[in-house]
Design an enzyme around this catalytic site. Structure first.
Site, mmCIF file in Angstrom:
data_model
loop_
_atom_site.group_PDB
_atom_site.id
_atom_site.type_symbol
_atom_site.label_atom_id
_atom_site.label_comp_id
_atom_site.label_asym_id
_atom_site.label_seq_id
_atom_site.Cartn_x
_atom_site.Cartn_y
_atom_site.Cartn_z
ATOM 1 C CE LYS A 180 -10.947 18.647 8.830
ATOM 2 N NZ LYS A 180 -11.859 19.003 7.802
ATOM 3 N N GLY B 292 -16.987 29.778 14.704
ATOM 4 C CA GLY B 292 -18.133 28.791 15.066
ATOM 5 C C GLY B 292 -18.188 27.535 14.072
ATOM 6 N NE ARG C 111 8.500 37.728 2.908
ATOM 7 C CZ ARG C 111 8.660 38.679 2.079
ATOM 8 N NH1 ARG C 111 8.606 38.780 0.992
ATOM 9 N NH2 ARG C 111 9.316 39.761 2.581
ATOM 10 C CE1 TYR D 269 -20.877 26.440 9.453
ATOM 11 C CE2 TYR D 269 -18.978 27.543 9.941
ATOM 12 C CZ TYR D 269 -19.464 26.664 9.294
ATOM 13 O OH TYR D 269 -19.116 26.075 8.310
ATOM 14 C CE1 TYR E 210 -25.088 21.929 6.283
ATOM 15 C CE2 TYR E 210 -25.006 20.597 8.269
ATOM 16 C CZ TYR E 210 -25.762 21.878 7.591
ATOM 17 O OH TYR E 210 -26.652 22.642 7.848
ATOM 18 C CB CYS F 127 -14.704 22.312 10.997
ATOM 19 S SG CYS F 127 -16.031 21.625 10.212
HETATM 20 N N1 SAJ Z 1 -14.124 33.172 10.437
HETATM 21 C C1 SAJ Z 1 -13.555 34.322 11.008
HETATM 22 N N2 SAJ Z 1 -12.708 34.958 10.527
HETATM 23 C C2 SAJ Z 1 -12.248 34.707 9.321
HETATM 24 C C3 SAJ Z 1 -12.498 33.403 8.627
HETATM 25 C C4 SAJ Z 1 -13.659 32.934 9.298
HETATM 26 O O1 SAJ Z 1 -14.048 34.943 12.245
HETATM 27 O O2 SAJ Z 1 -11.440 35.406 8.755
HETATM 28 C C5 SAJ Z 1 -14.982 32.461 11.214
HETATM 29 C C6 SAJ Z 1 -16.344 32.050 10.311
HETATM 30 O O3 SAJ Z 1 -17.246 33.191 10.567
HETATM 31 C C7 SAJ Z 1 -16.942 30.945 11.049
HETATM 32 C C8 SAJ Z 1 -15.361 29.991 11.700
HETATM 33 O O4 SAJ Z 1 -14.538 30.990 11.541
HETATM 34 O O5 SAJ Z 1 -17.427 31.285 12.328
HETATM 35 C C9 SAJ Z 1 -15.254 29.091 10.566
HETATM 36 O O6 SAJ Z 1 -15.400 29.311 9.147
HETATM 37 P P1 SAJ Z 1 -14.557 28.796 7.976
HETATM 38 O O7 SAJ Z 1 -15.210 29.402 6.874
HETATM 39 O O8 SAJ Z 1 -13.150 29.333 8.380
HETATM 40 O O9 SAJ Z 1 -14.455 27.494 8.025
HETATM 41 P P2 SAJ Z 1 -15.606 25.995 8.047
HETATM 42 O O10 SAJ Z 1 -15.830 25.843 9.548
HETATM 43 O O11 SAJ Z 1 -16.773 26.434 7.387
HETATM 44 O O12 SAJ Z 1 -14.708 25.206 7.179
HETATM 45 C C10 SAJ Z 1 -13.581 24.701 7.678
HETATM 46 C C11 SAJ Z 1 -12.414 24.851 6.445
HETATM 47 N N3 SAJ Z 1 -10.958 24.495 6.796
HETATM 48 C C12 SAJ Z 1 -10.169 25.431 6.563
HETATM 49 O O13 SAJ Z 1 -10.442 26.449 5.862
HETATM 50 C C13 SAJ Z 1 -8.882 25.271 7.022
HETATM 51 C C14 SAJ Z 1 -12.731 23.568 5.482
HETATM 52 O O14 SAJ Z 1 -11.969 23.456 4.566
HETATM 53 C C15 SAJ Z 1 -12.977 22.186 6.247
HETATM 54 O O15 SAJ Z 1 -13.298 21.131 5.396
HETATM 55 C C16 SAJ Z 1 -14.059 22.457 7.358
HETATM 56 O O16 SAJ Z 1 -13.378 23.237 8.298
HETATM 57 C C17 SAJ Z 1 -14.192 21.026 7.988
HETATM 58 O O17 SAJ Z 1 -15.153 20.379 7.694
HETATM 59 O O18 SAJ Z 1 -13.268 20.750 8.689
#
Ligand code: SAJ
Length: 439
Positions: free
Chosen positions: A215, A266, A255, A325, A13, A269
């Protein structure tokens, strides 16, 4: 520094979009993956992953001749490591009675070892894989120095975290700020020169361990913030409050920005990286550890919700919508939806899963259906686990004629209670105690 040729190790990815983007910006790129099936797929012009826009960039990169893919490395000016850093599924550490996950760094180690015979004076090596603090200096540098060359003086070595959001990788790769941490200032400067090939966001030079920590801090912060949202969903149910409305109102505060509850966290990351802190310093990571526990136990909370809605689960048939996820991606790794499905089955339910982004997926102990209709037709309840756009916009009135289910459970606040109610469904929502009754 001027780079003409780059080897990217790992075509997943992150590695594939990165290799393709470097190639479309003029570098000669060799994309390397140890999996021959992936190389064959890419050579045939197809993709083994789903990411919007990637097909076009890959095609342009391959057609220009600037990108080639192979299972073997070649000599190059720079090497970029973008391989997975999961945790071990079955090896745990323990601190003060708390079990923690341990990072599996084998892919990073073998990718680094593969570079050694090709490493030349003046080369740059960049690690992009999310890694525990000090990986670059304590793990990667010593392996590379088996070449007889000295990190920081004979070759440059950097850590630069990828920070792109799946679903938006190609634009974020170019637009996001890029942190480049060198093991020396000269290494950081060399890393900056490499990324300046296509990065439009600010490029910030720092040291390698700071970049690693940045990170993990980012993803840990998100994990902790989602954990509090999930905890709020439990509290709201206890107090008879609709958590979604409460969050909306709280977020009017200038804020406050509460994230969304859901069936759990999921991906490869956010649910993984916080463990890198806990493993490295369990005595200092109590909050991070507990946030992980909350998010990991959210699938059980969802299953209890389903039990409240359906009563005894044994013998019931449930249509589960979504296995990815998160919304609008095809990535099923570390998906909380899968865990919900398994827990429901453990409780005796039959679960038919419809995942439009990967209908052909084969997962152990998961029954995937070939269509939405096939999943819902004989179901006692419809359980929404992922907020895919096509699920959020499903018309309940039409759905009602394709299923005998009259109970729906929404774990992601995608469905409008009034619409579902007037279509004859009783809608239960995560974080809201009072089901909205249908006809
Ligand atoms: N999720 C929730 N509630 C939310 C937001 C997300 O339950 O309000 C869940 C999602 O459904 C998912 C998980 O969290 O299961 C993670 O999703 P995500 O969209 O927060 O993040 P990732 O894993 O797709 O991508 C993250 C990102 N990091 C941050 O936003 C800090 C991305 O910028 C990173 O590059 C990526 O991890 C990575 O590769 O580390």
């Amino acid at each position: 520094m001027n780079f003409r040729k780059l080897c990217v190790l790992g075509l997943g990815y992150i590695g594939l979009p990165t290799a393709s983007t470097f190639a479309t910006h003029g570098l000669q790129v060799v994309g390397v993956d140890i999996n021959p099936d992936i190389i064959e797929t890419l050579r045939g012009g197809s993709l083994h992953i789903h990411e919007p826009g990637l097909g076009a960039v890959l095609e342009a990169a391959l057609e220009s001749g600037k990108l080639t893919v192979s299972t073997d490395l070649e000599e190059a000016d720079a090497f970029l490591i973008a391989v997975p850093t999961p945790f071990y599924p079955d090896r745990h550490g323990e601190y003060d009675g708390r079990q923690y996950r341990r990072a599996d760094m084998r892919a990073v180690i073998s990718a680094t070892e593969a570079i050694v015979p090709h490493l030349r004076k003046g080369n740059l090596v960049v690690l992009e894989s999310t890694s525990p603090p000090r990986t670059t200096v304590d793990l990667v540098a010593p392996v590379l120095e088996r070449s007889g060359l000295k990190a920081g003086s004979d070759f440059f070595l950097c850590y630069s975290p990828e920070r792109v959001l799946p679903g938006h990788i190609l634009s974020e790769l170019i637009e996001n700020a890029r942190v480049v941490g060198g093991i020396t200032p000269e290494s950081a400067a060399a890393g900056r020169d490499l990324y300046a090939t296509f990065v439009k966001g600010e490029i910030i030079e720092t040291d390698a361990t700071t970049a690693e920590m940045v990170k993990i801090m980012e993803n840990t912060t998100r994990d902790v913030n989602i954990a509090i949202a999930n905890e709020f969903s439990r509290l709201a149910e206890k107090f008879g409050v609709d958590v979604w409305e409460a969050i909306r109102l709280a977020n009017l505060h200038p804020r406050i920005n509460i994230l969304s509850p859901g069936p759990g966290v999921g991906g490869h990351c956010i649910s993984v990286d916080p463990w890198f802190f806990v493993e490295a310093a369990p005595e200092l990571s109590e909050l991070i550890y507990h946030a992980r526990q909350v998010n990991d136990s959210q699938p059980r909370f969802v299953v209890n919700k389903v039990k409240q809605a359906l009563g005894e689960l044994r013998g019931k048939t449930i249509a589960a919508l979504g296995l990815a996820y998160k919304p609008d991606v095809d990535d099923l790794r570390e998906s909380p939806a899968t865990e919900v499905v398994h827990l429901l089955q453990d409780a005796g339910a039959v679960v038919n899963v419809w995942e439009p982004f990967k209908p052909e997926a084969r997962m152990k102990d998961v029954h995937m259906t070939k269509s939405l209709d096939a999943a819902i037709h004989d179901a006692d309840a419809i359980l929404l686990l992922v907020k895919h756009t096509e699920f959020a916009t499903l018309p309940p009135a039409e759905l009602a004629s394709h299923t005998r289910a009259r109970i729906a459970i929404d774990t992601v606040n995608a469905w409008d209670p009034k619409n579902w109610q007037s279509a004859g469904f009783t809608l239960h929502r995560l974080g809201a105690n009072k089901p909205i009754s249908g006809l």
